[in-house]
Design a protein around this motif. Structure first.
Motif, short mmCIF file in Angstrom:
data_model
loop_
_atom_site.label_atom_id
_atom_site.label_comp_id
_atom_site.label_asym_id
_atom_site.label_seq_id
_atom_site.Cartn_x
_atom_site.Cartn_y
_atom_site.Cartn_z
N UNK A 1 83.96 46.07 61.38
CA UNK A 1 84.73 47.26 61.01
C UNK A 1 84.58 48.27 62.14
N UNK A 2 85.40 49.32 62.11
CA UNK A 2 85.33 50.34 63.14
C UNK A 2 85.08 51.70 62.51
N UNK A 3 84.27 52.50 63.21
CA UNK A 3 83.95 53.85 62.79
C UNK A 3 84.26 54.81 63.94
N UNK A 4 84.62 56.03 63.60
CA UNK A 4 84.85 57.06 64.61
C UNK A 4 83.79 58.13 64.47
N UNK A 5 83.36 58.69 65.60
CA UNK A 5 82.38 59.77 65.59
C UNK A 5 82.61 60.66 66.79
N UNK A 6 82.34 61.95 66.61
CA UNK A 6 82.45 62.88 67.74
C UNK A 6 81.33 62.66 68.74
N UNK A 7 80.14 62.36 68.21
CA UNK A 7 78.98 62.15 69.07
C UNK A 7 78.20 60.93 68.60
N UNK A 8 77.57 60.25 69.55
CA UNK A 8 76.78 59.05 69.26
C UNK A 8 75.40 59.21 69.87
N UNK A 9 74.38 58.92 69.08
CA UNK A 9 73.00 58.96 69.56
C UNK A 9 72.41 57.57 69.43
N UNK A 10 71.91 57.04 70.53
CA UNK A 10 71.22 55.74 70.51
C UNK A 10 69.73 56.00 70.38
N UNK B 1 67.27 60.14 86.35
CA UNK B 1 68.50 59.44 86.72
C UNK B 1 69.26 58.98 85.48
N UNK B 2 68.52 58.53 84.47
CA UNK B 2 69.15 58.12 83.20
C UNK B 2 69.86 59.32 82.57
N UNK B 3 69.19 60.47 82.58
CA UNK B 3 69.79 61.68 82.02
C UNK B 3 71.09 62.03 82.74
N UNK B 4 71.10 61.88 84.06
CA UNK B 4 72.31 62.17 84.84
C UNK B 4 73.43 61.18 84.49
N UNK B 5 73.07 59.92 84.36
CA UNK B 5 74.07 58.90 84.00
C UNK B 5 74.66 59.18 82.62
N UNK B 6 73.80 59.51 81.66
CA UNK B 6 74.26 59.77 80.29
C UNK B 6 75.15 61.00 80.24
N UNK B 7 74.85 62.00 81.08
CA UNK B 7 75.66 63.22 81.10
C UNK B 7 77.09 62.95 81.51
N UNK B 8 77.33 61.83 82.20
CA UNK B 8 78.71 61.46 82.58
C UNK B 8 79.45 60.75 81.46
N UNK B 9 78.77 60.59 80.30
CA UNK B 9 79.39 59.99 79.12
C UNK B 9 79.34 61.05 78.01
N UNK B 10 80.28 62.00 78.01
CA UNK B 10 80.21 63.14 77.08
C UNK B 10 80.11 62.70 75.63
N UNK B 11 79.20 63.35 74.93
CA UNK B 11 79.03 63.04 73.51
C UNK B 11 78.08 61.90 73.23
N UNK B 12 77.44 61.35 74.28
CA UNK B 12 76.46 60.27 74.11
C UNK B 12 75.06 60.81 74.40
N UNK B 13 74.08 60.40 73.60
CA UNK B 13 72.70 60.88 73.75
C UNK B 13 71.73 59.72 73.52
N UNK B 14 70.57 59.84 74.15
CA UNK B 14 69.48 58.87 73.94
C UNK B 14 68.27 59.61 73.39
N UNK B 15 67.56 58.97 72.49
CA UNK B 15 66.28 59.52 72.02
C UNK B 15 65.38 58.36 71.63
#
Length: 454
Positions: free
Chosen positions: A262-271, A415-429
């Motif tokens: 199935x597919x879901x939509x979200x404004x932001x995604x946190x991995x 460097x990971x933080x910089x890479x993630x910043x180029x994917x707006x709305x994506x976050x890692x924790x």
């Protein structure tokens, strides 16, 4: 705003709770059948065991604040006072870890020559340029012997790592900052304590955390269960993310549940998943980012619980003991679980928790359960004199157990933080980036919840 959180470990759960309690639309997806990740408390045969983290240190308000928001702060239990006593196995016997510089000078944990070398810490030279291993840092400040015994044992209890590979700036940033400001750690601590006493008149200021070792009366699972209850249908298990792509200003997630996609939509995604899992999910979006995430290694750890009937062996004292790698033993350390938290063993039973493997001996974790129990029993007999037959055994393996913050980790994460910043709305924790402890994960999740809510 809608937020999709991938991963139901403590980071994902704490983040979801922080957002959900603020009224944010949240969905948490966990691929496995249960929430909590490696936090698993088990009740069997009169014993309460932990599969992953054993406790937390009450040194800052993160855990208590979360527990209070869930109404379970009253379930926090402090370790028995004897848990302040800790041991190191060195030079053929268990020796008490001194808790202050004067006590160290009187103790037998180090030979005389090593203690004399430690007294030269006042004259330590400045740090060299660039990242430095924990071993190199220790040798500069307190000498090779004290580093091989005390520093290695200390990191083993947290990272199960290689003291020659771990980055001191990544794992002990406050210590590095102390050196930067004062050169000598002894001088730095003395000056810091004096400044704190001067800044705070007697009897004033907010109560400080106790600094004691703590858990919950039913194990750390109490925290997970309370989070799961508070989230209700927001948290879903058995749902695996199989695809992730940008769509407009948000994200489209392809998930698999009960064999159906199935597919879901979200404004932001946190991995909120381990770095290697995040790497697999992000490779179609950014190969370089995925490669950097895969570069974060994990130390394998096996947890072996040995339980004994009442009266079959004496109850040990203290929190437990750690074993520096120079001793060439097969256990990393042993927690005196029933002495630290007496309610974890009913009716006077005795419970030991033995840790095996780590970055230096990963092959030991590959052994079957019978071999790991035999190994733990032999080591417990030879190191602590426990000869009784256990009435209870339990083995848990974590083939990718503890993230290793090795030299270069801070640059990698930047460097990971910089890479993630180029994917707006994506976050890692999670524990792979800026702290491996339970407190680190909860604090990081709380900060991210504040940021996203704003």
């Amino acid at each position: 705003m809608s937020v999709a959180i991938i991963g139901g470990g403590i980071s994902g759960l704490a983040l979801a709770h922080g957002l959900h309690s603020r009224g944010t639309e949240v969905t948490l997806l966990e691929a496995g059948p249960r929430l909590g990740g490696n936090i698993q408390s088990r009740h069997r045969e009169g014993f309460l065991t932990e599969a992953g983290p054993n406790s937390f240190v009450d040194r800052e308000p993160a855990v208590r604040a979360l527990a209070a928001s869930l109404g379970i702060e009253g379930h926090i239990r402090t370790a028995d006072p004897s848990a302040k006593r800790r041991y190191i196995y060195t030079r053929g016997k268990l020796r008490v870890v001194p808790m202050s510089p004067p006590a160290l000078l009187k103790s037998d944990v180090l030979p005389l020559g090593a203690k004399l070398r430690m007294m030269g810490e006042l004259f330590t030279r400045r740090a060299p340029e660039g990242d430095e291993s924990l071993a190199a840092f220790g040798r500069r400040h307190i000498g090779p012997k004290a580093t091989a015994v005390l520093v290695d044992a200390m990191q083993t209890g947290i990272y199960a790592g290689d003291v020659e590979a771990l980055s001191v700036a990544a794992i002990f940033p406050k210590v590095v900052e102390l050196e930067r400001q004062h050169r000598s750690l002894v001088l730095g601590m003395a000056r810091t304590q004096a400044a704190e006493r001067k800044a705070l008149p007697p009897g004033e200021g907010a109560p400080r955390p106790s600094g004691a070792v703590c858990s919950f009366d039913g194990g750390l699972q109490v925290l997970v269960d309370a989070l799961a209850k508070a989230l209700g249908p927001v948290a879903r298990t058995g749902v695996r993310l199989v695809g992730l792509r940008r769509e407009g200003t948000g994200w489209r997630l392809t998930v698999e549940e009960h064999g159906q996609q199935a597919e879901l939509a979200a404004d932001k995604v946190v991995l909120a998943v381990p770095a290697y899992v995040a790497a697999g999910l992000l490779r179609p979006l950014d190969e370089t980012l995925a490669t950097r995430l895969e570069g974060i290694s994990y130390a394998p750890v096996a947890v072996v619980h040995l339980g004994f009937a009442p009266g079959s062996t004496p109850q040990p004292d203290g929190f437990g003991f750690l074993v520096p790698s120079l001793e060439r033993r097969r256990v990393l350390g042993v927690i005196h679980a029933s002495a630290t938290f007496p309610w974890r063993a009913e009716g006077g039973r005795i419970l030991y928790t033995c840790m095996v493997g780590g970055a230096k001996r990963p092959e030991l974790v590959e052994q079957d359960e019978e071999a790991l129990v035999k190994l733990a029993r032999e080591e417990l007999r030879e190191l602590a004199g426990v000869t009784a037959e256990p009435s209870f055994t339990e083995v848990i393996r974590w083939k990718r157990g503890i993230p290793q913050y090795n030299v270069g980790h801070l640059a990698r994460v930047a460097a990971i933080d910089e890479d993630v910043a180029r994917l707006p709305g994506l976050y890692l924790t999670g524990n792979a980036y800026k702290g491996v402890s339970l407190i680190d994960c909860i604090r990081g999740a709380s900060a991210l919840a504040d940021s996203l809510a704003r």
